[in-house]
Design an enzyme around this catalytic site. Structure first.
Site, mmCIF file in Angstrom:
data_model
loop_
_atom_site.group_PDB
_atom_site.id
_atom_site.type_symbol
_atom_site.label_atom_id
_atom_site.label_comp_id
_atom_site.label_asym_id
_atom_site.label_seq_id
_atom_site.Cartn_x
_atom_site.Cartn_y
_atom_site.Cartn_z
ATOM 1 N N ASP A 261 -10.190 2.352 2.523
ATOM 2 C CA ASP A 261 -10.298 1.907 3.910
ATOM 3 C C ASP A 261 -10.965 2.988 4.760
ATOM 4 O OD1 ASP A 261 -9.105 -0.573 3.523
ATOM 5 O OD2 ASP A 261 -7.093 0.168 3.944
ATOM 6 N N LYS B 95 0.807 -1.225 0.000
ATOM 7 C CA LYS B 95 0.000 0.000 0.000
ATOM 8 C C LYS B 95 0.844 1.282 0.000
ATOM 9 C CE LYS B 95 -4.066 -2.021 2.249
ATOM 10 N NZ LYS B 95 -5.027 -1.894 3.370
#
Length: 282
Positions: free
Chosen positions: A101, A65
């Site tokens: 997220d 990420k």
């Protein structure tokens, strides 16, 4: 036929293909979504070449990420704030990155606690200081809270998170030493665990919730097991609980819409499907 992926290392544990496959079938769409295992040393080459293999974009999971954040051409504002990217797509020849997220956690919190839950929350306590904690704090910053404490066993990581996310924040961000949690918990109407403690195979998160406010809510982003030791302890205290599965489901929505052109719904049927898969893997 649109093609999408989830890329990570390792990747075989990912439930994302099951989620997106369910939606493709439910909406009668001609498309595909697959797992791709890419080691960190090869991730840059993968990003440069996935469009030539016919992919419209995909999800990024551990450990890529932060690398994806650095490698994309453009980032959304929330990805910029968090410093990590979990959703990729191509637009006008440029590689874009987002962090869903943030919205995934907040959507599940809203669904679990009900609209307006933040009116009863002045102070939140976030445990952990990794990428998930950054996403949770970024989401909470957009709500009408007064203060967010970030606690981590390595205090310097919590200090880094607060330093990075404090600019422009309407919510006061503070750190707490792990050893001082007993002084913070009585003031926290929302407690969120973003660490791996309590996950299957990991030590439990030992947290004394006896002093928590009676109307507090406790959330855990761990979803295997669904009821972590922390959530079990919260339930014993009569506190509201929010499990980790909803974040996984809701964070998948924006990417699916981006790649396949339909905004999917997180339904009880989808939740049951993922739960059955988790139970079957035990």
């Amino acid at each position: 036929m649109p093609k999408a992926f989830v890329v990570g290392h390792p990747i075989k544990h990912s439930r994302s293909p099951l989620i997106h496959g369910h939606w493709l079938k439910a909406y009668g769409l001609d498309g595909s979504y697959e797992r791709i295992d890419v080691a960190p040393v090869d991730f840059g080459e993968f990003l440069r070449g996935f469009s030539a293999r016919g992919y419209a974009g995909g999800n990024v999971t551990l450990p890529h990420k932060e690398i994806a954040f650095s490698a994309v051409d453009r980032r959304t504002a929330r990805a910029q704030r968090v410093g990590a990217v979990n959703t990729l797509w191509l637009e006008d020849g440029l590689l874009w990155g987002d962090n869903t997220d943030v919205t995934g956690f907040m959507a599940h919190l809203d669904a679990s606690l009900g609209a307006g839950w933040e009116q009863a929350v002045d102070t939140a306590l976030v445990l952990g200081a990794g990428g998930a904690a950054r996403a949770v704090v970024a989401g909470l910053q957009d709500r009408a809270l007064k203060r967010i404490f970030v606690a981590n066993r390595t205090l310097s990581k919590a200090e880094d998170l607060v330093r990075d996310l404090r600019p422009g924040s309407r919510v006061a961000l503070e750190t707490s030493a792990w050893e001082a949690l007993g002084r913070v918990i009585p003031h926290a109407q929302l407690i969120v665990n973003t660490t791996s403690l309590g996950m299957a195979g990991q030590p439990p998160l030992a947290l004394d919730l006896a002093g928590a406010p009676r109307h507090a809510a406790v959330a855990d982003i761990v979803y295997v097991p669904l009821q972590t030791p922390l959530l079990a302890a919260a339930a014993q205290q009569g506190l509201r609980t929010v499990d980790g599965l909803g974040m996984l489901l809701h964070q998948a929505v924006p990417g699916f819409e981006r790649w396949f052109g339909v905004r999917p719904e997180v339904t009880p049927e989808l939740r049951a499907l993922i739960l059955a898969d988790i139970e079957g893997a035990r």
